[in-house]
Design a protein around this motif. Structure first.
Motif, short mmCIF file in Angstrom:
data_model
loop_
_atom_site.label_atom_id
_atom_site.label_comp_id
_atom_site.label_asym_id
_atom_site.label_seq_id
_atom_site.Cartn_x
_atom_site.Cartn_y
_atom_site.Cartn_z
N ALA A 193 -41.24 -9.81 22.81
CA ALA A 193 -40.02 -10.44 22.30
C ALA A 193 -39.68 -11.71 23.07
O ALA A 193 -39.52 -11.70 24.30
CB ALA A 193 -38.85 -9.47 22.37
N GLY A 194 -39.57 -12.84 22.35
CA GLY A 194 -39.14 -14.10 22.94
C GLY A 194 -40.24 -14.93 23.56
O GLY A 194 -39.99 -16.06 24.00
N THR A 208 -40.83 -12.37 17.73
CA THR A 208 -39.50 -11.76 17.64
C THR A 208 -39.46 -10.39 18.32
O THR A 208 -38.38 -9.88 18.63
CB THR A 208 -39.09 -11.57 16.17
N GLY A 209 -40.64 -9.81 18.53
CA GLY A 209 -40.70 -8.47 19.11
C GLY A 209 -40.84 -7.39 18.06
O GLY A 209 -41.13 -6.24 18.38
N PHE A 210 -40.64 -7.76 16.79
CA PHE A 210 -40.78 -6.80 15.70
C PHE A 210 -42.19 -6.90 15.11
O PHE A 210 -42.95 -7.83 15.44
CB PHE A 210 -39.73 -7.06 14.63
N ASP A 265 -41.34 -16.04 14.73
CA ASP A 265 -40.35 -16.97 14.18
C ASP A 265 -41.02 -18.31 13.95
O ASP A 265 -41.45 -18.97 14.92
CB ASP A 265 -39.18 -17.12 15.18
N ARG A 320 -40.33 -9.46 33.31
CA ARG A 320 -40.66 -8.76 32.06
C ARG A 320 -41.63 -7.61 32.34
O ARG A 320 -41.49 -6.52 31.79
CB ARG A 320 -41.28 -9.73 31.04
N ARG A 323 -42.02 -18.35 18.43
CA ARG A 323 -41.93 -17.27 19.41
C ARG A 323 -41.99 -15.92 18.69
O ARG A 323 -41.53 -15.80 17.56
CB ARG A 323 -40.63 -17.36 20.22
N PHE A 345 -42.09 -4.50 21.40
CA PHE A 345 -40.87 -5.30 21.51
C PHE A 345 -40.64 -5.78 22.94
O PHE A 345 -40.37 -6.96 23.18
CB PHE A 345 -39.66 -4.49 21.03
#
Length: 286
Positions: free
Chosen positions: A92-93, A168-170, A161, A59, A166, A88
């Motif tokens: 994200a995740g 979401t990246g947003f 979420d 990442r 986790r 993001f």
């Protein structure tokens, strides 16, 4: 939802060195973080740290490779879009507890090595201290409140979420907190009793500084004096005496792939050299 149209003819602000705290009573302050309370103007190295520690080396590598694109978008398109891309790719995740752990145990030791003396003295002299930043709150909250003594951090909120816990990246509306959004956030936080002082380091900070009773610019200075980490509110992470600038960490990480590529050549040269030495020694013996 769009922010109000920016006002034309922005006012100019004096430098932080002209702020005389001895002559006027200042009770509250709103301050930017990167380039203002911190000497470094770029937050990217700290995102790299979170991406690697809370995520993975892969990442971090993806984020590093995305830097040229993000930089172009930041300069020529939109600071807001560039900020969303950076967030993001970084978050994200990833489980929110891993992000919080990295922000609590890893980032403070790097942030603490980069605190500017001139702006921190002004910030620390006020009673109500609020940090206004485009960085995600989860990323800077621990350092800002426990080490800088901030009462609250107003920043970008990342979406989580609730089922998987986790990121979401947003980002949560209104999005990345820059420009007019900082101004609206400060007005909402302070209400009618607006901050006595506002400090920032770039034009996009002028919006929230303009609603403060006094505003001061922190000029970019590579030789600016830094605060000793032992002078901060907490020293819980400095017991081993290890402090490092995030830039050096990123440089080491950039060199990591190259080291793997050079390893076969280094091994070949070393083995060839050893073989030559052994042959020479063997001839001398016989």
């Amino acid at each position: 939802m769009l922010p109000p149209e920016p006002e034309h003819g922005r006012k100019t602000f004096p430098l932080i060195s002209e702020c005389d705290l001895s002559s006027v009573s200042h009770n509250s302050i709103a301050a930017d973080l990167d380039g203002t309370l911190l000497k470094g103007t770029l937050s990217f190295p700290y995102y790299i740290l979170v991406a690697i520690d809370a995520g993975s080396l892969l990442r971090g590598l993806i984020l590093l490779m995305s830097l040229p694109i993000i930089s172009v978008i930041y300069i020529f398109v939109s600071e807001h879009i560039a900020g969303k891309m950076l967030i993001f790719i970084t978050f994200a995740g990833i489980k929110i507890r891993n992000i919080e752990a990295a922000s609590r145990t890893v980032l403070p030791r790097f942030y603490a090595a980069d605190v500017r003396r001139d702006s921190f003295e002004v910030f620390n002299s006020c009673q109500k201290k609020v940090i206004v930043t485009a960085n995600p709150i989860v990323m800077v909250n621990t350092f800002s409140t426990e080490f800088l003594g901030a009462e609250k951090v107003i920043g970008t909120e990342i979406e989580v979420d609730q089922r998987t816990k986790r990121a979401t990246g947003f980002v949560v509306e209104p999005g990345v907190l820059i420009g007019e959004w900082k101004k609206l956030a400060v007005m909402k936080e302070f209400g009618d009793d607006l901050p006595d002082i506002g400090i920032g380091d770039r034009k996009s900070d002028h919006d929230f500084m303009s609603v403060c009773k006094e505003g001061y610019m922190v000029p970019k200075d590579h030789f600016a004096s830094l605060v000793s980490p032992q002078c901060l509110r907490s020293q819980s992470i400095f017991q081993d005496g290890y402090l490092e600038r995030p830039s050096s960490y990123v440089v080491d990480y950039i060199w990591l792939p190259l080291r793997f590529l050079l390893y076969p050549f280094r091994a070949y040269i070393n083995l060839t050299l050893i073989e030559g030495i052994l042959k020479c020694a063997y001839r001398q013996m016989w």
